[in-house]
Design a protein around this motif. Structure first.
Motif, mmCIF file in Angstrom:
data_model
loop_
_atom_site.group_PDB
_atom_site.id
_atom_site.type_symbol
_atom_site.label_atom_id
_atom_site.label_comp_id
_atom_site.label_asym_id
_atom_site.label_seq_id
_atom_site.Cartn_x
_atom_site.Cartn_y
_atom_site.Cartn_z
ATOM 1 N N GLU A 58 -8.269 -1.027 -4.013
ATOM 2 C CA GLU A 58 -7.880 -1.769 -5.211
ATOM 3 C C GLU A 58 -6.561 -2.512 -4.984
ATOM 4 O OE1 GLU A 58 -7.826 -0.833 -9.983
ATOM 5 O OE2 GLU A 58 -6.956 0.656 -8.607
ATOM 6 N N THR A 59 -5.620 -1.858 -4.342
ATOM 7 C CA THR A 59 -4.327 -2.495 -4.052
ATOM 8 C C THR A 59 -4.497 -3.667 -3.093
ATOM 9 O OG1 THR A 59 -3.186 -0.381 -4.358
ATOM 10 C CG2 THR A 59 -2.006 -2.102 -3.154
ATOM 11 N N LEU A 60 -5.299 -3.479 -2.059
ATOM 12 C CA LEU A 60 -5.502 -4.535 -1.072
ATOM 13 C C LEU A 60 -6.223 -5.737 -1.685
ATOM 14 C CD1 LEU A 60 -6.517 -2.294 1.946
ATOM 15 C CD2 LEU A 60 -4.459 -3.722 1.796
ATOM 16 N N VAL A 86 -16.635 2.136 -4.162
ATOM 17 C CA VAL A 86 -15.832 0.928 -4.383
ATOM 18 C C VAL A 86 -16.705 -0.210 -4.907
ATOM 19 C CG1 VAL A 86 -14.103 1.564 -2.657
ATOM 20 C CG2 VAL A 86 -16.092 0.212 -1.960
ATOM 21 N N VAL A 87 -17.873 0.117 -5.428
ATOM 22 C CA VAL A 87 -18.768 -0.889 -5.992
ATOM 23 C C VAL A 87 -18.116 -1.660 -7.139
ATOM 24 C CG1 VAL A 87 -20.960 -1.250 -7.215
ATOM 25 C CG2 VAL A 87 -20.873 0.257 -5.225
ATOM 26 N N VAL A 101 0.839 -1.204 0.000
ATOM 27 C CA VAL A 101 0.000 0.000 0.000
ATOM 28 C C VAL A 101 0.871 1.249 0.000
ATOM 29 C CG1 VAL A 101 -1.762 1.292 1.261
ATOM 30 C CG2 VAL A 101 -1.886 -1.210 1.162
ATOM 31 N N GLU A 102 1.940 1.246 0.784
ATOM 32 C CA GLU A 102 2.827 2.404 0.867
ATOM 33 C C GLU A 102 3.524 2.683 -0.464
ATOM 34 O OE1 GLU A 102 4.221 2.605 5.540
ATOM 35 O OE2 GLU A 102 5.268 1.227 4.187
#
Length: 262
Positions: free
Chosen positions: A74-76, A130-131, A44-45
């Motif tokens: 999205e990254t997670l 975030v749907v 994430v960073e």
């Protein structure tokens, strides 16, 4: 019509501070203490600024800027295998910090990890929906808008989900009165009969525990039965209580066992 009194800053009106249980704070651990969480935090960073991160109750909590919420989610999901959004909503910290906390509770089924992504949102500020990543966010974001007034941009159907479309106010704000405000007390009267009928009908009683002494439409009085809507302001007649000889027992009459106990 009764005068409306604003209920602003109710959090600042606690006159007693020694009558409530204060929950001990949960210890926070360094993310580096968990190898899996440390790798996920690094992912994430690499994409955005992380304001804070820690482990609490076995879960990683990451705070990012409100404008980075979609990118972080999205990254997670794509890089850290958080395939499920189990919960999302907001917390009203307007009186304390001047903003909301929007949170996303995520679940990694492969590595059996849970984490929470949070971001602070100013009043009137929107977040990105975030749907497209999680279909479960559809109703959750609508409920967040309905209860707190936080809009999710680019949501496929951004409208109220629990309250009527023309409802005024947001019920989960801490400044919202527990039994509704002036608008709530007249909503059904205005909707069904019109505002001209206010004087004849009166405001809606939203406190379910309130009992009107002379109300003979909503309450019955055993032993003092009267016709529906009768006026009992001058007193109410006493009606003898009759018991069925086949179904019910008159427990007011003494029995041998009761007599022994007496």
């Amino acid at each position: 019509m009764r005068k409306y009194v604003p209920k602003d800053n109710v959090q600042g009106k606690a006159y007693y501070t020694d009558r409530f249980h204060v929950t001990p704070s949960v210890p926070k651990e360094n993310v580096a203490s968990d190898e899996i969480f440390a790798k996920q935090l690094a992912a994430v960073e690499a994409k955005m600024e992380v304001l804070s991160a820690h482990i609490q109750l076995g879960q990683m909590v990451i705070e990012v800027k409100a404008e980075d919420n979609y990118k972080a989610i999205e990254t997670l999901k794509n890089e850290c295998d958080y395939a499920m959004l189990s919960e999302m909503s907001a917390v009203d910290y307007l009186a304390k910090d001047g903003n909301f906390e929007v949170f996303y509770q995520l679940l990694n089924l492969k590595e059996r990890k849970r984490m929470r992504l949070v971001c602070r949102v100013e009043q009137g500020q929107a977040v990105e929906t975030v749907v497209p990543l999680y279909k479960s966010a559809n109703f959750a974001e609508r409920e967040m808008f309905d209860m707190f007034g936080i809009v999710a941009n680019n949501h496929p159907f951004m409208k109220r989900i629990l309250m009527p479309d023309d409802w005024e106010g947001y019920p989960l704000l801490k400044t919202y009165p527990l039994h509704g405000d002036e608008f709530a007390s007249w909503y059904e009267v205005d909707k069904i009969f019109g505002k001209d009928a206010r004087e004849a009908i009166g405001p809606e009683i939203r406190d379910q525990a309130e009992i009107e002494r002379y109300d003979t439409k909503r309450f019955s009085r055993v032993g003092h039965e009267v016709p529906f809507g009768a006026d009992i302001s001058e007193g109410e007649p006493e009606t003898p209580i009759e018991y069925s000889k086949t179904l019910l027992v008159d427990y007011t009459k003494g029995t041998k066992q009761l007599d022994k106990r007496k």
